[in-house]
Motif scaffolding. Structure first.
Motif, short mmCIF file in Angstrom:
data_model
loop_
_atom_site.label_atom_id
_atom_site.label_comp_id
_atom_site.label_asym_id
_atom_site.label_seq_id
_atom_site.Cartn_x
_atom_site.Cartn_y
_atom_site.Cartn_z
N UNK A 1 -16.10 5.19 34.97
CA UNK A 1 -15.04 4.21 34.69
C UNK A 1 -13.63 4.77 34.87
N UNK A 2 -13.46 6.08 34.63
CA UNK A 2 -12.14 6.68 34.76
C UNK A 2 -11.72 6.78 36.23
N UNK A 3 -12.68 6.76 37.13
CA UNK A 3 -12.35 6.82 38.56
C UNK A 3 -11.83 5.49 39.08
N UNK A 4 -12.32 4.40 38.50
CA UNK A 4 -11.97 3.08 39.01
C UNK A 4 -11.11 2.26 38.04
N UNK A 5 -11.26 2.53 36.75
CA UNK A 5 -10.62 1.68 35.73
C UNK A 5 -9.54 2.38 34.94
N UNK A 6 -9.03 3.51 35.41
CA UNK A 6 -8.06 4.25 34.60
C UNK A 6 -6.85 3.41 34.18
N UNK A 7 -6.18 2.69 35.11
CA UNK A 7 -5.06 1.83 34.67
C UNK A 7 -5.49 0.79 33.64
N UNK A 8 -6.68 0.22 33.86
CA UNK A 8 -7.17 -0.80 32.93
C UNK A 8 -7.50 -0.20 31.56
N UNK A 9 -8.05 1.01 31.54
CA UNK A 9 -8.37 1.67 30.27
C UNK A 9 -7.10 1.97 29.47
N UNK A 10 -6.08 2.46 30.17
CA UNK A 10 -4.80 2.72 29.50
C UNK A 10 -4.17 1.41 29.02
N UNK A 11 -4.19 0.40 29.89
CA UNK A 11 -3.61 -0.89 29.53
C UNK A 11 -4.35 -1.52 28.35
N UNK A 12 -5.67 -1.40 28.34
CA UNK A 12 -6.46 -1.97 27.25
C UNK A 12 -6.18 -1.28 25.93
N UNK A 13 -6.03 0.05 25.97
CA UNK A 13 -5.73 0.80 24.75
C UNK A 13 -4.36 0.40 24.20
N UNK A 14 -3.37 0.33 25.08
CA UNK A 14 -2.02 -0.08 24.66
C UNK A 14 -2.00 -1.53 24.19
N UNK B 1 3.84 -10.33 23.27
CA UNK B 1 2.56 -9.62 23.24
C UNK B 1 1.49 -10.37 24.01
N UNK B 2 1.48 -11.68 23.85
CA UNK B 2 0.49 -12.51 24.56
C UNK B 2 0.73 -12.46 26.06
N UNK B 3 1.99 -12.55 26.46
CA UNK B 3 2.32 -12.57 27.90
C UNK B 3 1.84 -11.32 28.60
N UNK B 4 2.13 -10.16 28.02
CA UNK B 4 1.82 -8.90 28.73
C UNK B 4 0.34 -8.54 28.68
N UNK B 5 -0.42 -9.13 27.76
CA UNK B 5 -1.86 -8.82 27.68
C UNK B 5 -2.74 -9.89 28.31
N UNK B 6 -2.13 -10.96 28.80
CA UNK B 6 -2.90 -12.09 29.31
C UNK B 6 -3.79 -11.72 30.49
N UNK B 7 -3.27 -10.94 31.42
CA UNK B 7 -4.02 -10.62 32.63
C UNK B 7 -5.26 -9.80 32.32
N UNK B 8 -5.18 -8.96 31.32
CA UNK B 8 -6.31 -8.10 30.98
C UNK B 8 -7.36 -8.81 30.14
N UNK B 9 -6.91 -9.53 29.12
CA UNK B 9 -7.83 -10.11 28.15
C UNK B 9 -8.21 -11.55 28.45
N UNK C 1 4.75 -2.24 31.73
CA UNK C 1 5.26 -3.41 31.00
C UNK C 1 4.66 -3.48 29.60
N UNK C 2 3.35 -3.23 29.50
CA UNK C 2 2.68 -3.25 28.19
C UNK C 2 3.22 -2.15 27.31
N UNK C 3 3.40 -0.95 27.88
CA UNK C 3 3.92 0.18 27.11
C UNK C 3 5.34 -0.12 26.61
N UNK C 4 6.18 -0.69 27.47
CA UNK C 4 7.56 -1.02 27.08
C UNK C 4 7.57 -2.10 25.99
#
Length: 275
Positions: free
Chosen positions: A8-21, A186-194, A136-139
């Motif tokens: 998962x870290x090879x393909x989903x690293x941005x998503x894993x970071x984004x999901x954690x944040x 918070x809803x706006x920046x997490x919408x694409x992931x969740x 954007x999520x981190x900011x």
């Protein structure tokens, strides 16, 4: 075996970071949502923001600009309607958010190019997360954390005792707008992931779990953020192996943690009861 677990870290690293944040962000804001009994507005705003996002995309407006402006406008309309004596807050939320959501559905139905992305928008798309989304999520997380820190006392008073807050010179109306603004962001920046349909659950469940485990406000914050971040990471990580929507996986992990906390507190309560 190790290489398979690291895939998962090879393909989903941005998503894993984004999901954690994202989990940490929603866990932070979710504390106020749960304590204020605002679960319905969290659910409603996610649908309204989706409607504005569709309209802004159709009009060639930047996603964050269009959805952000629409979210603020929806919040202002809700507050304006709720101040009328004959219309309660839950009714105003239902009217405004469903109307805007319906507008978004209407636009989608008119443009066939939207239909292929409709499921991803509703349930989350882990492959659609980019490095820009992570930034954007981190900011947003940093901005919301600063608001909570500097506005801590006023938000605290207006949450637990709005009448005393008003007497002390703290405007509950202003604090409601501040909370609605950070909720919308918070809803706006997490919408694409969740995804639209699952953001409310990701917002409420970590905070509700933390509420079961402690009665202390500060500790509830820390637990909610930790549970949200862990649920986000594990949810996206497991979604790779289970081949399910990332948003659904995040919510299921958070729900399992909630069930465990509920079982733990129930056992504790029974043990403490006199025989």
């Amino acid at each position: 075996m190790f290489e398979q677990l690291m895939e998962p870290f090879r393909y989903f690293t941005p998503a894993l970071v984004a999901a954690t944040l994202s989990g940490a962000l929603l866990g932070l804001v979710g504390v106020y949502v749960v304590l204020r009994g605002m679960a319905y507005i969290g659910h409603g705003l996610s649908h309204a923001i989706f409607g504005w996002a569709v309209v802004s995309f159709a009009g060639g407006v930047n996603f964050y600009v269009g959805a952000g402006a629409g979210g603020v406008l929806s919040a202002l309309l809700i507050n304006a309607l709720a101040r009328r004596k004959r219309i309660t807050a839950d009714v105003s939320i239902g009217i405004v958010t469903t109307a805007v959501f319906a507008l978004g559905i209407a636009v989608i139905s008119r443009r066939s190019s939207f239909t292929k992305n409709f499921e991803a928008a509703l349930f989350g798309n882990v492959l659609g997360v980019s490095a820009i989304d992570v930034l954007v999520i981190a900011a947003t997380l940093l901005g919301v954390a600063l608001v909570v820190i500097f506005d801590y006392r006023r938000l605290l008073y207006s949450t637990f005792d709005p009448e005393v807050a008003e007497i002390s010179g703290i405007s509950s109306r202003v604090q409601d707008l501040v909370l609605t603004a950070i909720l919308a962001a918070s809803i706006i920046v997490t919408m694409r992931l969740l995804g639209v349909t699952l953001i409310a659950a990701a917002l409420i469940t970590p905070a509700a779990t933390a509420r079961l485990l402690t009665n202390r406000f500060g500790k509830m914050f820390r637990l909610s953020v930790a549970i949200g971040a862990a649920s986000g990471f594990l949810g996206v990580y497991l979604s790779y192996f289970l081949d399910v929507a990332s948003g659904a996986s995040v919510v299921l992990v958070a729900s399992i943690v909630f069930a465990g906390a509920l079982l733990l507190t129930s056992v504790r309560w029974r043990v403490r009861q006199p025989a």
